[in-house]
Write a protein that holds these residues in place. Structure first.
Motif, PDB file in Angstrom:
ATOM      1  N   GLU A  18     -58.202  44.637  57.727  1.00  0.00           N
ATOM      2  CA  GLU A  18     -59.075  45.508  56.946  1.00  0.00           C
ATOM      3  C   GLU A  18     -60.283  44.741  56.405  1.00  0.00           C
ATOM      4  O   GLU A  18     -60.119  43.694  55.776  1.00  0.00           O
ATOM      5  CB  GLU A  18     -58.296  46.111  55.782  1.00  0.00           C
ATOM      6  N   GLY A  19     -61.458  45.259  56.652  1.00  0.00           N
ATOM      7  CA  GLY A  19     -62.660  44.687  56.075  1.00  0.00           C
ATOM      8  C   GLY A  19     -63.140  43.397  56.707  1.00  0.00           C
ATOM      9  O   GLY A  19     -64.006  42.727  56.162  1.00  0.00           O
ATOM     10  N   VAL A  20     -62.595  43.031  57.876  1.00  0.00           N
ATOM     11  CA  VAL A  20     -62.985  41.784  58.542  1.00  0.00           C
ATOM     12  C   VAL A  20     -63.710  42.124  59.847  1.00  0.00           C
ATOM     13  O   VAL A  20     -63.218  42.922  60.647  1.00  0.00           O
ATOM     14  CB  VAL A  20     -61.757  40.893  58.834  1.00  0.00           C
ATOM     15  N   VAL A  21     -64.876  41.523  60.046  1.00  0.00           N
ATOM     16  CA  VAL A  21     -65.638  41.710  61.283  1.00  0.00           C
ATOM     17  C   VAL A  21     -65.876  40.337  61.894  1.00  0.00           C
ATOM     18  O   VAL A  21     -66.332  39.413  61.222  1.00  0.00           O
ATOM     19  CB  VAL A  21     -66.989  42.422  61.027  1.00  0.00           C
ATOM     20  N   GLU A  22     -65.549  40.223  63.175  1.00  0.00           N
ATOM     21  CA  GLU A  22     -65.797  38.974  63.900  1.00  0.00           C
ATOM     22  C   GLU A  22     -67.048  39.118  64.758  1.00  0.00           C
ATOM     23  O   GLU A  22     -67.253  40.150  65.400  1.00  0.00           O
ATOM     24  CB  GLU A  22     -64.617  38.626  64.809  1.00  0.00           C
ATOM     25  N   ILE A  23     -67.879  38.098  64.754  1.00  0.00           N
ATOM     26  CA  ILE A  23     -68.934  37.978  65.748  1.00  0.00           C
ATOM     27  C   ILE A  23     -68.256  37.294  66.929  1.00  0.00           C
ATOM     28  O   ILE A  23     -68.051  36.082  66.944  1.00  0.00           O
ATOM     29  CB  ILE A  23     -70.132  37.164  65.215  1.00  0.00           C
ATOM     30  N   VAL A  24     -67.835  38.102  67.894  1.00  0.00           N
ATOM     31  CA  VAL A  24     -66.995  37.623  68.991  1.00  0.00           C
ATOM     32  C   VAL A  24     -67.797  36.771  69.959  1.00  0.00           C
ATOM     33  O   VAL A  24     -67.358  35.698  70.374  1.00  0.00           O
ATOM     34  CB  VAL A  24     -66.339  38.813  69.728  1.00  0.00           C
ATOM     35  N   TYR A  25     -68.966  37.263  70.345  1.00  0.00           N
ATOM     36  CA  TYR A  25     -69.865  36.519  71.239  1.00  0.00           C
ATOM     37  C   TYR A  25     -71.277  36.632  70.708  1.00  0.00           C
ATOM     38  O   TYR A  25     -71.689  37.694  70.230  1.00  0.00           O
ATOM     39  CB  TYR A  25     -69.813  37.057  72.677  1.00  0.00           C
ATOM     40  N   PHE A  26     -72.010  35.540  70.813  1.00  0.00           N
ATOM     41  CA  PHE A  26     -73.414  35.506  70.423  1.00  0.00           C
ATOM     42  C   PHE A  26     -74.089  34.466  71.294  1.00  0.00           C
ATOM     43  O   PHE A  26     -73.572  33.362  71.475  1.00  0.00           O
ATOM     44  CB  PHE A  26     -73.573  35.100  68.953  1.00  0.00           C
ATOM     45  N   GLY A  27     -75.235  34.794  71.845  1.00  0.00           N
ATOM     46  CA  GLY A  27     -75.967  33.799  72.611  1.00  0.00           C
ATOM     47  C   GLY A  27     -77.187  34.379  73.286  1.00  0.00           C
ATOM     48  O   GLY A  27     -77.404  35.601  73.307  1.00  0.00           O
ATOM     49  N   LEU A  28     -77.957  33.480  73.839  1.00  0.00           N
ATOM     50  CA  LEU A  28     -79.195  33.831  74.531  1.00  0.00           C
ATOM     51  C   LEU A  28     -79.123  33.426  75.996  1.00  0.00           C
ATOM     52  O   LEU A  28     -78.461  32.430  76.334  1.00  0.00           O
ATOM     53  CB  LEU A  28     -80.383  33.112  73.898  1.00  0.00           C
ATOM     54  N   LEU A  29     -79.800  34.175  76.846  1.00  0.00           N
ATOM     55  CA  LEU A  29     -79.954  33.748  78.224  1.00  0.00           C
ATOM     56  C   LEU A  29     -80.744  32.445  78.223  1.00  0.00           C
ATOM     57  O   LEU A  29     -81.604  32.235  77.349  1.00  0.00           O
ATOM     58  CB  LEU A  29     -80.682  34.811  79.049  1.00  0.00           C
ATOM     59  N   PRO A  30     -80.476  31.546  79.168  1.00  0.00           N
ATOM     60  CA  PRO A  30     -81.132  30.233  79.142  1.00  0.00           C
ATOM     61  C   PRO A  30     -82.647  30.285  79.011  1.00  0.00           C
ATOM     62  O   PRO A  30     -83.232  29.509  78.253  1.00  0.00           O
ATOM     63  CB  PRO A  30     -80.701  29.607  80.476  1.00  0.00           C
TER      64      PRO A  30
END
Length: 195
Positions: free
Chosen positions: A102-114
């Motif tokens: 409850e009330g927890v959000v994960e940033i599962v993936y984050f990134g930029l193309l090369p």
């Protein structure tokens, strides 16, 4: 052959922890991909993570991708530079063990193309996505309001990843070191490695 991988877990516990980055110049827009699309999400995952050994999702079937993306509280936000995908963030309402905390959000993936790295898009995208993690429950009736946003990064990620997270106000809460198989990633498609 194995690879020693250090994983750092970071968190924010209040929306006021977020320190936004300045928006980059030019025509950079961030748009939510509202229709879950395994094809598009796999493209983003492979294109962003191909040169930094993201391999955990490459063997997933179409149905498995669809199940992951179709869960309540899962969102994909895409940065576009003049209409071309530059990077993305996947958010998920869940705890560290994948449970629906409850009330927890994960940033599962984050990134930029090369090709988009080093152009000030990453800080802006992370700022925007973190704000969307904090207001996630407003878009998903039935979810508890966000009380914590967390993520992890590792020594395989880009050299500026940890500094970007810390500049955005994320604080370190755990560090682990493990041995992983040294698996070569095919990039967005076999033979697509950059020189």
């Amino acid at each position: 052959m194995s690879l020693t991988v250090t994983t750092w877990s970071l968190e924010q516990t209040s929306p006021s922890d977020l320190v936004p980055a300045a928006a980059p110049g030019g025509d950079v827009r961030i748009v939510r991909a509202e229709v879950p699309s395994p094809e598009f999400s796999r493209f983003l995952y492979a294109s962003v993570g191909g040169d930094i050994r993201w391999t955990d999702r490459l063997s997933l079937t179409y149905a498995e991708w669809q199940k992951l993306l179709g869960r309540p509280g899962v969102e994909t936000w895409v940065a576009y530079d003049r209409g071309t995908p530059a990077g993305y963030v996947e958010l998920a309402a869940r705890g560290e063990r994948g449970d629906a905390a409850e009330g927890v959000v994960e940033i599962v993936y984050f990134g930029l193309l090369p090709a988009s790295r080093g152009r000030r898009i990453g800080g802006h995208l992370l700022s925007y996505a973190t704000a969307r993690a904090w207001d996630l429950a407003e878009r998903w009736p039935g979810l508890a309001p966000t009380e914590r946003v967390w993520l992890h990064t590792c020594s395989k990620d880009g050299e500026h990843a940890m500094a970007n997270y810390q500049r955005r106000g994320f604080r370190l809460f755990d560090t682990t070191v493990e041995q992983e198989p040294d698996v070569a990633s095919p990039g967005p498609w076999p033979g697509a490695e950059r020189d």
